[in-house]
Design an enzyme around this catalytic site. Structure first.
Site, PDB file in Angstrom:
ATOM      1  CD1 TRP B 125      -2.611   1.671   0.434  1.00 25.66           C
ATOM      2  CD2 TRP B 125      -2.085   1.842   2.605  1.00 25.66           C
ATOM      3  NE1 TRP B 125      -3.363   2.680   0.972  1.00 25.66           N
ATOM      4  CE2 TRP B 125      -3.075   2.810   2.308  1.00 25.66           C
ATOM      5  CE3 TRP B 125      -1.613   1.758   3.916  1.00 25.66           C
ATOM      6  CZ2 TRP B 125      -3.576   3.697   3.264  1.00 25.66           C
ATOM      7  CZ3 TRP B 125      -2.124   2.633   4.861  1.00 25.66           C
ATOM      8  CH2 TRP B 125      -3.097   3.595   4.533  1.00 25.66           C
ATOM      9  CG  ASP B 206      -2.352  -3.080   7.127  1.00 25.49           C
ATOM     10  OD1 ASP B 206      -1.972  -2.215   6.320  1.00 25.49           O
ATOM     11  OD2 ASP B 206      -3.497  -3.064   7.642  1.00 25.49           O
ATOM     12  CE  LYS B 242     -10.365   0.207   2.575  1.00 28.64           C
ATOM     13  NZ  LYS B 242      -9.364   0.999   3.331  1.00 28.64           N
TER      14      LYS B 242
END
Lengths: 399, 393
Positions: B125, B206, B242
């Site tokens: 990311w 993560d 999300k």
């Protein structure tokens, strides 16, 4: 032991009849209860009923309507800086978040590149978290400037001005816009003028912490006078704003960093770098609290209601101050007590020494800071007599 | 002047575009089959409960809402986890995934003296690098994505990890790797765990998509749980942006697995010292919504169905994209699109091809060819396939 203010509720020993919590950093009603502002309840209901709203990400710098309105509140509708398009805003996680983003920016871009040696001056005393914010932002040289004169229980203006004269050029000064925490002692307008004159001459950077606008005097404009004066004097400055107290939105973390720059171009550059800092800290700010504030500030009717709610809180505090002072004077408590009404905002530096504070806590179950700081919001019509008598005892029994 | 943020900047350019066929395949936010943001029903119900309770707005503790942090730990670790039941963990509320990652990064910078190096998968990311860098750490990389196959370069990863200096920090994506969508299989995770253990590395997971990847929260957390069972005391960042659609409410958590509850208490006190000068204490709204959902049996059941619904729609769009590309007559192998998992897909498109998609077709994605499958609908998957075919034939 006592929990630091703003970190949650300190525990009161069970079964203790008369207690007074005077070290919370939050408003309380005359019944000793938290108060959700009526205008906030109304706006929350509007938000809850609005099915068109969703939970999408805000932009990195925050909700645009919030940012513009928040900065307008601090600087005034007729601010020359706003007219000249040279202000910027960063929605932040409370006043603390605004301070931190501002500090991170200054450490990277002010007075050179990544100049961690730029001195940062914090008032003696100040909110204890100021120091940590600037240390963690990377500054290596944090100093104090004279502020509280314990002997005369007021502002040590000469000490303050001397420190500013001696400070290296371009030093950063953290100034409390109003309702100084923890002393409640603010410079008068004349004194602010003197401070501004020295700062201008010495090229010192004003970083205002404005956590109590409206809450201090009851008037938004009056409480923003110092910030606006500095803007009118042509300063570039930061102002970290909190809406925790004046909106009672403590746990929604609503804050704003107002940036006043030389010109529009500079503002854009500053904001683009602020975005990078925000992106690695929290990416984008929380939505709920900003919506409440934006909705309120952009509706003339809700804005008027809010000002009324703020005045309600400020007036209650002012009443408690005058009632406490008059009781102490009636009791003939040794010393002078005019500082109780001359000080402003949530806090008062009573002048009680650590031993007297210990007496208050242990013998009278009145919880205040070791510094003698009390939160006036903890006073109620029901406990005024008890608190006044206890202070009287502490001062007469303990030296 | 700072450059525009590569990820969020895509949305801003999309907003300015007036082409009616425009598609935003940039930022990772879920969209329903009408291309609209989706507020979960369980979220609406939780909000109604909150509105009716008329609670005060007092500051949260520095570490956040306790019901939320405990439920977050249980969600990640599993209710039967020994680490969870023994209390040898600390979980603090963080500002969604970014804020939680940053707390961990700051914590490592201050207390993990064995190394300044954080090893990220290649690619990772985009925001990982600046987060760790701003925290004062250094970035290194291990091979991960194989552009030739658009899948995992497992031997490359194992080779690189075997050479990481002992006691370094390694970051792993728990599931639905961002940006590639390429996840190790369970047998591969087992080998990774053994290697990481052998090198005595500090593992930072993560996990931003638990439930959102496969549709099954336990399956998506499998790697995290396996590592802990192997005796690896991981640190973990979670996001509810999300999987609960709570993007702008910033609900997240940071967890440290410790040797015992005593160590957990010490770690907690240090985390609070790090958090206080950042923002004092976290925002309540999102955490409270998440907490009510996780802790109310009916709402939790409903959430599990809804998150599976989102995952299933993504999987279905992947399938449709591949079949549409075949229909367009594309001769390329697009199998990676359905092999990959989660919100993102590494299409394999090159920067020049991405540029053409933006300029000629108003299809917005990041330069690395990453698309957010959530932005694909049954209404526009045909247009997307057509455009991709045009720029790759």
């Amino acid at each position: 032991g006592q929990a630091p203010p703003g970190t949650g509720r300190p525990s009161v020993p069970p079964g203790v009849g008369r207690t007074a919590l005077l070290l919370l950093a939050a408003y309380r009603t005359d019944e000793g209860q938290p108060w959700v502002l009526p205008v906030v309840k109304k706006v929350e209901q509007m938000i809850a009923n609005d099915n068109s709203l969703n939970h999408e990400y805000l932009p990195i710098l925050g909700l645009p309507e919030f940012r513009a309105n928040a900065s307008r509140i601090a600087l005034g509708d007729d601010s020359p800086a706003i007219k000249e398009n040279r202000i910027g805003s960063v929605q932040s996680l409370g006043g603390t978040g605004a301070l931190r983003i501002g500090a991170e920016f200054l450490r990277r871009w002010y007075n050179g590149n990544n100049n961690t040696a730029t001195p940062v001056y914090i008032s003696a005393p100040s909110w204890e978290n100021h120091n940590s914010v600037f240390v963690d932002a990377g500054f290596k040289d944090i100093r104090t400037y004279h502020y509280w004169d314990a002997a005369k229980r007021g502002l040590d203006l000469q000490g303050l001005l001397d420190d500013m004269e001696k400070a290296p050029e371009f030093s950063i000064f953290i100034l409390h816009a109003c309702a100084h925490n923890p002393t409640g002692t603010d410079p008068t307008p004349d004194q602010w003028k003197q401070i501004a004159a020295v700062m201008k001459r010495r090229f010192l950077f004003p970083f205002f912490d404005s956590a109590y606008q409206g809450f201090a005097s009851g008037s938004l404009d009056k409480d923003a006078w110092a910030v606006r004066y500095f803007v009118s004097e042509g300063f570039e400055l930061f102002c970290a704003q909190s809406f925790s107290k004046n909106f009672g939105l403590y746990n929604e973390r609503v804050g704003n960093l107002t940036v006043v720059a030389k010109d529009a171009d500079n503002v854009q550059r500053v904001l683009s770098q602020m975005e990078k800092i925000v992106r690695t800290t929290w990416s984008n700010p929380p939505s709920q609290g900003a919506r409440i504030v934006a909705t309120t500030l952009s509706s003339p009717q809700l804005f008027a209601e809010w000002k009324g709610n703020v005045k309600t809180m400020a007036d209650r505090v002012l009443l408690m101050r005058s009632e406490l002072r008059s009781r102490l004077e009636s009791l003939g408590t040794p010393g002078t007590w005019n500082h109780i009404t001359e000080q402003i905002g949530m806090f008062s530096f009573t002048g009680l020494n650590p031993k007297q504070v210990e007496y208050m806590i242990k013998e009278k179950h009145i919880y205040l800071m070791a510094s003698g700081r009390i939160n006036m919001c903890g006073l109620t019509t029901k406990n005024l007599d008890y608190v006044a008598k206890s202070i009287h005892e502490a001062v007469t029994k303990i030296q | 002047m700072g450059p525009p943020d590569p990820i969020l900047g895509v949305t801003e350019a999309f907003k300015r575009d007036t082409n009616s066929k425009k598609m935003n395949l940039g930022v990772g936010a879920y969209r329903d089959d009408n291309g609209k943001p989706y507020v979960l029903n369980c979220v609406r119900k939780a909000e109604a409960m909150i509105a009716s309770k008329k609670m005060d707005k007092e500051y949260l503790p520095i570490g956040g809402l306790a019901d939320f942090t405990r439920a977050s730990a249980e969600l990640a670790l599993g209710e039967n986890s020994e680490a969870f039941k023994s209390g040898r963990y600390v979980t603090v509320q963080g500002i969604s995934g970014t804020g939680s990652l940053r707390i961990g990064a700051n914590f490592l910078q201050r207390f993990f003296k064995s190394s300044r190096d954080v090893y990220l998968p290649k690619p990772s990311w985009g925001n990982h690098t600046p987060i760790f860098r701003d925290a004062g750490l250094q970035l290194q990389a291990y091979r991960y994505y194989d552009p030739k196959t658009c899948s995992l370069d497992f031997s490359g990863a194992m080779d690189d990890i075997s050479k990481i200096p002992e006691k370094s920090i390694i970051l792993l994506h728990a599931c639905a790797h961002n940006p590639t969508g390429v996840d190790p299989r369970q047998e591969q995770w087992k080998e990774l765990a053994a290697m990481v253990k052998k090198r005595n590395l500090l593992v930072y997971f993560d996990m931003a998509y638990q439930g959102f990847a496969s549709g099954d929260i336990n399956r998506d957390a499998w790697a995290v749980r396996y590592f802990i069972e192997q005796g690896i005391n991981v640190i973990l960042s979670q996001s509810y942006a999300k999987n609960m659609g709570l993007y702008g409410e910033r609900a997240g958590a940071f967890t440290v697995i410790c040797s015992d509850a005593e160590e957990a208490k010490r770690v907690e006190s240090q985390l609070k010292i790090l958090i206080r000068p950042m923002y004092s204490n976290p925002p309540l709204n999102g955490a409270r919504i998440a907490s009510i959902i996780l802790n109310t049996p009916d709402l939790r059941k409903e959430w599990l169905v809804e998150v599976k619904g989102m995952a299933d729609r993504i999987i279905s769009m992947r399938t449709q994209l591949v079949s549409n590309l075949k229909k367009e007559g594309s001769s390329h192998n697009w199998q990676h699109i359905t092999d990959q998992i989660g919100m993102f897909c590494f299409t394999g498109l090159k920067p020049e091809q991405v540029e053409r998609l933006i300029k000629e077709f108003s299809i917005y994605m990041t330069k690395d060819g990453r698309i957010s499958v959530a932005g694909v609908t049954s209404g526009n998957v045909g247009y997307l396939a057509h455009a991709i075919h045009q720029v790759t034939k």
